[in-house]
Design a protein around this motif. Structure first.
Motif, short mmCIF file in Angstrom:
data_model
loop_
_atom_site.label_atom_id
_atom_site.label_comp_id
_atom_site.label_asym_id
_atom_site.label_seq_id
_atom_site.Cartn_x
_atom_site.Cartn_y
_atom_site.Cartn_z
N ASP A 33 91.04 60.31 99.90
CA ASP A 33 92.06 59.46 100.53
C ASP A 33 93.06 58.95 99.50
OD1 ASP A 33 90.89 59.80 103.00
OD2 ASP A 33 89.91 57.84 103.05
N PHE A 34 92.56 58.53 98.35
CA PHE A 34 93.45 58.03 97.30
C PHE A 34 94.42 59.11 96.86
CE2 PHE A 34 94.79 57.23 92.99
CZ PHE A 34 94.94 55.85 92.90
N MET A 35 93.91 60.28 96.55
CA MET A 35 94.74 61.38 96.06
C MET A 35 95.74 61.84 97.12
SD MET A 35 93.68 62.05 92.88
CE MET A 35 94.14 63.75 92.53
N GLN A 36 95.28 61.93 98.36
CA GLN A 36 96.17 62.34 99.45
C GLN A 36 97.28 61.34 99.67
OE1 GLN A 36 95.77 65.57 100.29
NE2 GLN A 36 94.84 65.47 102.30
N SER A 37 96.92 60.05 99.70
CA SER A 37 97.90 59.01 99.99
C SER A 37 98.95 58.91 98.88
CB SER A 37 97.21 57.66 100.18
OG SER A 37 96.39 57.68 101.33
N LEU A 38 98.49 58.88 97.63
CA LEU A 38 99.45 58.78 96.52
C LEU A 38 100.35 60.00 96.46
CD1 LEU A 38 99.85 56.53 94.31
CD2 LEU A 38 97.81 56.29 95.74
N THR A 39 99.78 61.17 96.72
CA THR A 39 100.60 62.39 96.73
C THR A 39 101.69 62.29 97.78
OG1 THR A 39 98.83 63.81 95.90
CG2 THR A 39 100.56 64.87 97.19
N GLY A 40 101.33 61.89 98.99
CA GLY A 40 102.32 61.76 100.05
C GLY A 40 103.42 60.77 99.71
N MET A 41 103.05 59.67 99.10
CA MET A 41 104.04 58.64 98.74
C MET A 41 104.97 59.12 97.64
SD MET A 41 101.50 55.33 98.81
CE MET A 41 100.83 54.71 100.37
N LEU A 42 104.45 59.89 96.70
CA LEU A 42 105.29 60.43 95.64
C LEU A 42 106.24 61.50 96.16
CD1 LEU A 42 102.60 60.72 92.81
CD2 LEU A 42 104.48 59.08 92.91
N VAL A 43 105.72 62.40 96.99
CA VAL A 43 106.55 63.46 97.56
C VAL A 43 107.67 62.87 98.41
CG1 VAL A 43 106.56 65.43 99.15
CG2 VAL A 43 104.73 65.21 97.46
N ALA A 44 107.36 61.80 99.13
CA ALA A 44 108.38 61.15 99.97
C ALA A 44 109.54 60.61 99.14
CB ALA A 44 107.74 60.01 100.77
N GLN A 45 109.32 60.41 97.85
CA GLN A 45 110.38 59.90 96.97
C GLN A 45 110.91 60.98 96.02
OE1 GLN A 45 110.04 55.73 95.58
NE2 GLN A 45 107.97 55.76 96.44
N GLY A 46 110.63 62.25 96.35
CA GLY A 46 111.27 63.34 95.65
C GLY A 46 110.51 63.95 94.49
N VAL A 47 109.25 63.55 94.30
CA VAL A 47 108.45 64.10 93.20
C VAL A 47 107.58 65.24 93.72
CG1 VAL A 47 106.63 63.58 91.52
CG2 VAL A 47 108.43 61.89 91.97
N GLY A 48 107.51 66.33 92.99
CA GLY A 48 106.59 67.39 93.32
C GLY A 48 105.23 67.08 92.71
N VAL A 49 104.17 67.33 93.44
CA VAL A 49 102.82 66.99 92.98
C VAL A 49 101.92 68.23 93.00
CG1 VAL A 49 100.79 65.54 93.34
CG2 VAL A 49 103.07 64.63 93.85
N LEU A 50 101.28 68.45 91.88
CA LEU A 50 100.33 69.55 91.74
C LEU A 50 98.95 68.97 91.46
CD1 LEU A 50 99.30 72.42 91.17
CD2 LEU A 50 100.32 72.25 88.89
N ARG A 51 97.98 69.32 92.31
CA ARG A 51 96.60 68.87 92.12
C ARG A 51 95.69 70.06 91.82
NH1 ARG A 51 95.67 65.79 97.63
NH2 ARG A 51 97.50 67.01 98.27
N PHE A 52 94.65 69.78 91.07
CA PHE A 52 93.64 70.78 90.74
C PHE A 52 92.31 70.07 90.60
CE2 PHE A 52 94.71 68.88 86.74
CZ PHE A 52 93.55 68.92 85.98
#
Length: 218
Positions: A33-52
């Motif tokens: 939940d933490f990783m998903q939520s933070l990713t969505g919030m960052l992408v919404a502000q124009g940042v690309g997010v790569l997780r592994f």
């Protein structure tokens, strides 16, 4: 673009000027939940997010069995491999590395060398584990004193792995910017009486991360 196996790649509609290589913590996977939520919030502000996922977590996903984290040398090699791969595949204008708890710690240990080589523009640690639970004498701060790589630490004021009072006494590099979330714990969850919610603190963490990245884009 061909996405390598094991990546979760999220990007905004427009090509991002910054990418965040985002590593999970010790106990939860890259789609928590933490990783998903933070990713969505960052992408919404124009940042690309790569997780592994680190090797132990990837194996846990396949087998369903619980495994402890790999030794630090394996974690470091795994993260460095992902940095190198991200640079080759994404060719980002600005790559930031970081993660939740353990993931942020590993990133911070790689930040200086990769900053000096020009591969990364900065590091972001979300809930840094300054010491193990209940062992404030076992500090994980030695490498943080000499950093010149721009680094953001977002921390809850009552984090049991390093609260605000404890961190104030540490010898940290001036390159490290600490952003405090009032009454937040290690997952940024505040008590109800604080007047804040975990969702608000997650959003604050995302907002501060984006501002940090925008100020350091090459």
């Amino acid at each position: 673009m061909s996405i390598p196996d094991g990546w979760l790649l999220d990007k905004p509609d427009l090509e991002p000027s910054s990418w965040f290589l985002f590593a999970h913590g010790a106990g939860a996977p890259m789609d928590s939940d933490f990783m998903q939520s933070l990713t969505g919030m960052l992408v919404a502000q124009g940042v690309g997010v790569l997780r592994f996922e680190f090797p132990y977590m990837a194996e846990r996903r396949l087998t369903g069995g619980r495994r402890p984290p790999n030794k630090m040398d394996v974690l470091l090699a795994s993260f460095q491999g992902q940095i190198d791969l991200a640079c080759d595949v994404l060719q980002p204008r600005a790559l930031f590395i970081g993660g939740k708890s353990m993931g942020g710690r590993v990133a911070s240990m790689l930040a200086q060398a990769n900053f000096e080589s020009g591969k990364v523009a900065g590091a972001v640690c979300l809930g840094y584990p300054f010491h193990p639970p209940g062992k404030p004498e076992k500090l994980r701060t030695e490498h943080l004193a000499g950093l010149s790589c721009p680094t953001l630490v977002v921390q809850g004021t009552r984090d049991k792995l390093g609260d605000r009072e404890e961190v104030a006494g540490y010898a940290l590099s001036p390159a490290i910017d600490c952003h405090w979330l009032q009454d937040g714990d290690h997952d940024f969850k505040p008590r109800k009486a604080s007047g804040f919610s975990q969702q608000q603190h997650w959003q604050s963490a995302a907002d501060r991360t984006v501002a940090f990245m925008l100020a350091r884009e090459s």
